[in-house]
Design a protein around this motif. Structure first.
Motif, short mmCIF file in Angstrom:
data_model
loop_
_atom_site.label_atom_id
_atom_site.label_comp_id
_atom_site.label_asym_id
_atom_site.label_seq_id
_atom_site.Cartn_x
_atom_site.Cartn_y
_atom_site.Cartn_z
N GLU A 90 0.85 -1.20 0.00
CA GLU A 90 0.00 0.00 0.00
C GLU A 90 0.88 1.25 0.00
OE1 GLU A 90 -3.53 0.25 0.51
OE2 GLU A 90 -3.85 -1.92 0.41
N MET B 127 -2.57 8.00 7.59
CA MET B 127 -2.88 6.84 8.42
C MET B 127 -2.70 7.24 9.89
SD MET B 127 -1.71 2.90 8.12
CE MET B 127 0.07 3.11 8.19
N TRP C 240 -13.59 7.54 15.04
CA TRP C 240 -13.81 6.75 13.83
C TRP C 240 -14.49 7.61 12.76
CZ3 TRP C 240 -12.85 2.92 10.78
CH2 TRP C 240 -13.83 2.28 10.02
N ARG D 236 -13.03 8.72 9.09
CA ARG D 236 -13.75 8.34 7.87
C ARG D 236 -14.08 9.55 7.01
NH1 ARG D 236 -18.60 4.29 8.59
NH2 ARG D 236 -19.09 5.92 10.06
N ARG E 167 -6.83 6.66 6.83
CA ARG E 167 -6.88 5.24 7.15
C ARG E 167 -6.71 5.04 8.66
NH1 ARG E 167 -4.54 0.87 3.57
NH2 ARG E 167 -4.74 -0.97 4.86
N LEU F 262 -5.58 2.91 11.77
CA LEU F 262 -4.67 1.82 12.13
C LEU F 262 -4.94 1.47 13.60
CD1 LEU F 262 -2.22 -0.02 11.54
CD2 LEU F 262 -0.75 1.87 12.28
N ARG G 117 -10.09 -5.82 13.93
CA ARG G 117 -10.30 -6.19 12.52
C ARG G 117 -11.79 -6.21 12.19
NH1 ARG G 117 -7.73 -11.76 10.46
NH2 ARG G 117 -8.99 -12.56 12.17
N GLU H 96 -12.77 -3.09 10.02
CA GLU H 96 -12.68 -3.69 8.68
C GLU H 96 -11.30 -3.50 8.07
OE1 GLU H 96 -16.01 -1.90 6.79
OE2 GLU H 96 -17.41 -2.81 8.21
N THR H 97 -10.28 -3.75 8.88
CA THR H 97 -8.91 -3.73 8.38
C THR H 97 -8.14 -4.86 9.04
OG1 THR H 97 -6.81 -2.51 8.29
CG2 THR H 97 -8.25 -2.02 10.15
N ASN H 98 -7.26 -5.47 8.27
CA ASN H 98 -6.42 -6.51 8.88
C ASN H 98 -5.04 -5.96 9.25
OD1 ASN H 98 -5.48 -6.25 6.29
ND2 ASN H 98 -5.22 -8.43 5.92
N TRP H 99 -4.91 -4.62 9.21
CA TRP H 99 -3.67 -3.98 9.67
C TRP H 99 -3.77 -3.76 11.18
CZ3 TRP H 99 -0.41 -0.38 6.27
CH2 TRP H 99 -0.38 -0.86 4.96
#
Lengths: 268, 66
Positions: free
Chosen positions: A26, A56, A73, A77, A82, A84, A104, A108-111
């Motif tokens: 990314e 981020m 949040w 948005r 982004r 983290l 996660r 809705e992020t896997n970071w």
């Protein structure tokens, strides 16, 4: 709002524009990652984030407070920053893995910014739990960005288990002590095959620039901005400092000499 | 029935779902996650997941930090 110098020629503009930070495939235009802790209000936080130019920004996961109004949040948005999620407050690998899974699902992020600290007093990373958590989260498909000690060996081990970056501390979280062991940071940079993000300890802009001059790929900071007397001004200063430090690193500094080296021609 | 919600004991009507519980705590639609007895319940399953007596339910959201 921006104070981008207008005197930059095309070479400098291009050098900045094409110099992207890449983490796990990314791309980011900004090399300043912000935290959100400590801001006096969501409004000040929002202005500071915008002034910083960050793309981020970290958030923590906590139990819902039914009385709270507004949400960080929503701020992220609406500004397309982004999120983290971090695992702040976790003292064991098991806690950190559980928090990362919840983050996660929520964001809705896997970071994940992986934090596993040893005690409340120093908030220093617990290397044994950290490495264990990193390995487990990588196995579960997370993109893991670990907050780590300024230890080149631990940084190497974290990279070996599959972390997408390493984030050594300059000094303890929130201390503003700057970069206490620049030599170790240089060693980490020299050996790393993933981005190195200086995380924690930054107190003022010159220290953020210094991190970049040492070869770090990015800087992560929160307190230095959010608890500054004028957070928005400091956010802007940090943005410029990170850009300046990065350019200086790429430009290649002159060697340090013990004696003078005349910059004007000798008299005939 | 007694359920532990975010560390506090609450008396809930039998048949209460995870979705009902979340709605009672927050009107946020995004940025929220739920674990029942430490297992994450995916958002898509909230309305079809009833909570049981003595369950430990944690409802988390993103806050300023880090």
């Amino acid at each position: 709002m921006t104070t981008t110098p207008t005197t930059d020629g095309p070479a400098v503009s291009a050098a900045v524009e094409h110099d992207r930070l890449v983490i796990a495939g990314e791309e980011f235009g900004s090399r300043l990652i912000m935290g959100t802790g400590g801001a006096p209000s969501l409004q000040v936080l929002e202005e500071a984030l915008l002034a910083s130019g960050t793309e981020m920004t970290t958030v923590a996961m906590r139990r819902v407070d039914p009385t709270s109004t507004g949400s960080v949040w929503d701020v992220l948005r609406r500004n397309r920053i982004r999120a983290l999620p971090n695992t702040a407050g976790c003292f064991t690998a098991t806690d950190a893995v559980r928090t990362a899974r919840l983050a996660r699902e929520a964001l809705e992020t896997n970071w994940v910014k992986l934090e596993v600290v040893a005690d409340e007093h120093t908030l220093l990373p617990d290397p044994v739990e950290l490495l264990d958590a990193a390995e487990r989260l990588v196995d579960e498909g997370f993109v893991v960005l670990p907050y780590t000690n300024d230890d080149p060996v631990l940084a190497r081990r974290l990279e070996q288990v599959g972390c997408a970056a390493v984030m050594p501390l300059g000094a303890p979280i929130g201390s503003g002590l700057g970069i206490r062991n620049p030599h170790n940071i240089e060693l980490i940079v020299e050996q790393a095959g993933v981005p190195v993000i200086l995380d924690a300890g930054i107190g003022t802009a010159s220290e953020a620039a210094s991190a970049m001059e040492l070869g770090c790929d990015a800087v992560l900071l929160a307190t230095a901005v959010t608890r500054a007397q004028e957070p928005v001004l400091m956010a802007s200063a940090m943005r410029d400092a990170v850009t300046a430090g990065r350019l200086a690193r790429r430009a290649g500094r002159i060697p340090v000499r013990r004696y003078a080296h005349a910059s004007s021609p000798a008299v005939d | 029935m007694d359920v532990i919600v975010n560390g506090e004991r609450r008396d809930l009507a039998p048949g209460t779902t995870v979705a009902d519980l979340v709605r009672s705590l927050t009107d946020a639609t995004g940025g929220v996650a739920v674990a029942v007895n430490d297992e994450v319940v995916p958002k898509a399953a909230w309305s079809g997941t009833p909570v049981s007596a003595e369950d430990r339910v944690d409802v988390l959201t993103a806050v300023q930090g880090g």
